[in-house]
Design an enzyme around this catalytic site. Sequence first.
Site, PDB file in Angstrom:
ATOM      1  N   GLY A  34      13.912   9.179   0.073  1.00  0.00           N
ATOM      2  CA  GLY A  34      14.002   7.929   0.822  1.00  0.00           C
ATOM      3  C   GLY A  34      14.359   8.151   2.275  1.00  0.00           C
ATOM      4  O   GLY A  34      13.881   7.428   3.163  1.00  0.00           O
ATOM      5  N   ASP A  35      15.171   9.169   2.530  1.00  0.00           N
ATOM      6  CA  ASP A  35      15.547   9.487   3.914  1.00  0.00           C
ATOM      7  C   ASP A  35      14.334   9.948   4.713  1.00  0.00           C
ATOM      8  O   ASP A  35      14.204   9.640   5.907  1.00  0.00           O
ATOM      9  CB  ASP A  35      16.619  10.583   3.939  1.00  0.00           C
ATOM     10  N   GLY A  57       9.896   5.041  -5.275  1.00  0.00           N
ATOM     11  CA  GLY A  57       9.696   6.379  -5.801  1.00  0.00           C
ATOM     12  C   GLY A  57       8.235   6.780  -5.710  1.00  0.00           C
ATOM     13  O   GLY A  57       7.551   6.546  -4.720  1.00  0.00           O
TER      14      GLY A  57
END
Length: 309
Positions: free
Chosen positions: A252-253, A223
Site C-alpha cells: 500500500g505504501d 490488494g
Amino acid sequence: MIYTVTLNPALDKTVTVPGLTVDEVNRIVEAREDPGGKGINVSKVIAKLGGKSCALALLGGTVGEKIKGMLERDGIDVWAFEVQGETRTNLKVVDPKLDTHTDINEPGPEITIATLDDMLEALVASISRGDIVVLSGSLPKGAPVATYAAWTRACAEAGAKVFLDADGSALSHGLGARPYLAKPNDAELSRLCGHELNDVDDIAEEALRIVNGGVGRVVVSMGGAGAVIADESHVLLARSPKVPVGSTVGAGDSVVAALAYAEEQGMGLADAARLAMATGAANVMQSGTQAAERAQVDALLDRVSIESL
C-alpha cells in the site's frame, strides 16, 4: 518537493521460515533488514521511481541511527527528529510453504507533544505552495488521536497537498480535515464506515461519500484486486496485474508513493492509477520492504486495466 512523515518508524527484519509451527523450534533460512515505517517506505519507492523526497522521521537510539544511515546510503534525504528511547524493530515472517506473511510489530517509544509540535513547525516552515506532504502510518504512544487532522490543516494552510494513509481513529479524524488525497484499503474503509463492504460497488459508493465530504480524491486499495479511485469527476476501477508474491508488506505504501510521484509530475488520473497499480505489483514481488526498480514497474504498466464505474 515531496515530504513524507513517519511518526512511528521501524527497522523491518524479514525472515523466511518454511513450515512455521507454533510452540516448536523454527529455523530461519533467509533474513534481511530494511528501514521501515509507512512514510519511509513511500520515500524508498519514490526514489526508485526517479523522484526525490525528504523523509521526516522520529528516530531514537542505535536503531534510529541505523535507519538514518541506511536511508542516506540509498540517497534519500532524511530529516531526523530525536526521541528518547529506541526506535522499534518489526519482525516479518514469510512462510513460503504455507504461503503466509506474519507481522510481529513492536510498539515503539513514547513521544511528547512538544516533540510533535517542533516537528510540525519545522515542516510547515519549509513548505512551498504545491508541495506534497504524505502523512502515513500508525501514531506513536503519546500522540493525540487527532494528530493527523492537525497536521493536515497546518500543511494545507501552508500550501501543501496532503496525502493521508492511516487507519482507525487517526483516519476518521484526519478525513475531517479534508486532505487532498486519502488512501485507505478496503478493510480500513470497512472499519471506518462501520460495516462490511462486500463488493466494488459498495467500495465505490463509500469512496464517493468521502469525496462529497470534502476530500479531494479517495483511493481504496484492494490488494491483488486493484483499487477504486474516486474524485468529484471520476470513479475508476484499476486492476493490478497478477504477479508472484515475495512480500505484501509495504504494498500500500508503494501505491501512495506512485500517486505522490504522479501528482508531482502532473500526470492525469488514469495514468496515475496505472502507475500506482504497476508500482504496487512490482513491489509485492520483492522480499522484505525493499523497493522495486523502475524497470520492473515499467514492465507491468501495460498489464494494468482501467475502467470507469
